[in-house]
Motif scaffolding. Sequence first.
Motif, mmCIF file in Angstrom:
data_model
loop_
_atom_site.group_PDB
_atom_site.id
_atom_site.type_symbol
_atom_site.label_atom_id
_atom_site.label_comp_id
_atom_site.label_asym_id
_atom_site.label_seq_id
_atom_site.Cartn_x
_atom_site.Cartn_y
_atom_site.Cartn_z
ATOM 1 N N UNK A 75 16.239 -56.528 -44.833
ATOM 2 C CA UNK A 75 15.622 -55.579 -45.772
ATOM 3 C C UNK A 75 16.260 -55.688 -47.152
ATOM 4 N N UNK A 76 17.582 -55.832 -47.204
ATOM 5 C CA UNK A 76 18.297 -55.908 -48.474
ATOM 6 C C UNK A 76 17.904 -57.115 -49.316
ATOM 7 N N UNK A 77 17.497 -58.204 -48.659
ATOM 8 C CA UNK A 77 17.069 -59.403 -49.372
ATOM 9 C C UNK A 77 15.565 -59.371 -49.671
ATOM 10 N N UNK A 78 14.918 -58.260 -49.332
ATOM 11 C CA UNK A 78 13.465 -58.085 -49.540
ATOM 12 C C UNK A 78 12.650 -59.193 -48.880
ATOM 13 N N UNK A 79 13.065 -59.577 -47.688
ATOM 14 C CA UNK A 79 12.321 -60.597 -46.959
ATOM 15 C C UNK A 79 11.114 -59.955 -46.283
ATOM 16 N N UNK A 80 10.103 -60.757 -46.075
ATOM 17 C CA UNK A 80 8.858 -60.296 -45.460
ATOM 18 C C UNK A 80 8.571 -61.161 -44.229
ATOM 19 N N UNK A 81 7.766 -60.656 -43.302
ATOM 20 C CA UNK A 81 7.450 -61.452 -42.106
ATOM 21 C C UNK A 81 6.897 -62.848 -42.432
ATOM 22 N N UNK A 82 6.156 -62.980 -43.527
ATOM 23 C CA UNK A 82 5.600 -64.297 -43.879
ATOM 24 C C UNK A 82 6.674 -65.276 -44.362
ATOM 25 N N UNK A 100 14.691 -60.370 -28.569
ATOM 26 C CA UNK A 100 13.613 -61.271 -28.962
ATOM 27 C C UNK A 100 13.627 -61.370 -30.490
ATOM 28 N N UNK A 101 13.909 -62.559 -31.034
ATOM 29 C CA UNK A 101 13.995 -62.718 -32.483
ATOM 30 C C UNK A 101 12.649 -62.492 -33.174
ATOM 31 N N UNK A 102 12.708 -62.039 -34.423
ATOM 32 C CA UNK A 102 11.505 -61.888 -35.252
ATOM 33 C C UNK A 102 11.089 -63.235 -35.816
ATOM 34 N N UNK A 103 12.040 -64.147 -35.952
ATOM 35 C CA UNK A 103 11.768 -65.468 -36.505
ATOM 36 C C UNK A 103 13.034 -66.071 -37.065
ATOM 37 N N UNK A 104 12.868 -67.120 -37.840
ATOM 38 C CA UNK A 104 14.000 -67.837 -38.414
ATOM 39 C C UNK A 104 13.723 -68.103 -39.889
ATOM 40 N N UNK A 105 14.788 -68.150 -40.694
ATOM 41 C CA UNK A 105 14.647 -68.433 -42.115
ATOM 42 C C UNK A 105 15.847 -69.243 -42.585
ATOM 43 N N UNK A 106 15.581 -70.196 -43.480
ATOM 44 C CA UNK A 106 16.651 -71.017 -44.063
ATOM 45 C C UNK A 106 16.985 -70.444 -45.435
ATOM 46 N N UNK A 107 18.277 -70.126 -45.642
ATOM 47 C CA UNK A 107 18.737 -69.547 -46.904
ATOM 48 C C UNK A 107 20.011 -70.238 -47.380
ATOM 49 N N UNK A 108 20.210 -70.285 -48.698
ATOM 50 C CA UNK A 108 21.461 -70.845 -49.220
ATOM 51 C C UNK A 108 22.602 -69.843 -49.047
ATOM 52 N N UNK A 109 23.723 -70.342 -48.550
ATOM 53 C CA UNK A 109 24.928 -69.530 -48.386
ATOM 54 C C UNK A 109 26.017 -70.189 -49.218
ATOM 55 N N UNK A 110 26.584 -69.410 -50.146
ATOM 56 C CA UNK A 110 27.573 -69.943 -51.073
ATOM 57 C C UNK A 110 28.957 -69.417 -50.733
ATOM 58 N N UNK A 111 29.910 -70.352 -50.693
ATOM 59 C CA UNK A 111 31.332 -70.035 -50.537
ATOM 60 C C UNK A 111 32.021 -70.726 -51.699
ATOM 61 N N UNK A 112 32.500 -69.965 -52.682
ATOM 62 C CA UNK A 112 33.061 -70.572 -53.893
ATOM 63 C C UNK A 112 31.976 -71.349 -54.602
ATOM 64 N N UNK A 113 32.233 -72.624 -54.882
ATOM 65 C CA UNK A 113 31.226 -73.457 -55.543
ATOM 66 C C UNK A 113 30.403 -74.271 -54.542
ATOM 67 N N UNK A 114 30.721 -74.153 -53.260
ATOM 68 C CA UNK A 114 30.019 -74.911 -52.221
ATOM 69 C C UNK A 114 28.840 -74.113 -51.681
ATOM 70 N N UNK A 115 27.680 -74.767 -51.576
ATOM 71 C CA UNK A 115 26.472 -74.118 -51.059
ATOM 72 C C UNK A 115 26.002 -74.898 -49.838
#
Length: 194
Positions: A75-82, A100-115
């Motif tokens: 919810x905080x990332x304003x993601x939608x089912x689509x 039962x999962x709602x689905x899967x999503x690929x997102x960038x995760x940053x640690x320092x300068x590494x993504x």
Amino acid sequence: MSVAQPLAENSNSEPKRVRIEIQPVLSFSDEDKVGTIHPHDDALMITLRIRGYDVKRVLVDQGSGEEIMYPDLYKGLNLKPEDLIGYDLRLLGFDGKVVIPRGQIRLPVQAGSEVVEVDFIVVDAYSPYTAIVARPWLHALGAVSSTLYLKVKYLSGDQVEKLVGSQYVTRQCLVAAIMHQPKAGSSASTDKGL
């Protein structure tokens, strides 16, 4: 039969020097314990930048093979089912119940300068955590984690970078999880005859 011949040195030049590169080592020492209350059995909880937002209460679980996203972060990332793609496998929650999962999503995760791109499985279940990062994230980042030292270390260029866990946040999550537990029936007998 051939015999190895020594190479003739050029008397006008200096002998070649061996160039040694020193690579940083990902390790932990007693210095990494500074600022941590010991002894402890706390989980490793960090803050990561996910999809451009600083996200607190991210559990590092090196025993898991799946990254999980909980409703607060979804919810905080304003993601939608689509935004989700299908994910058909069922998961077993910490409480032993099938999720039962709602689905899967690929997102960038940053640690320092590494993504690192992370495939989160989105579940609709209670958790005091916002997300769980696991072995796939650790391996993609080339990171080493330690619950004893409450740190994640990884190489960024020729430097060792670290993410420091928070015992305070970890203990807040533990209290929240305990408070959320459904009330169990008392095992104490109320019969006056016992």
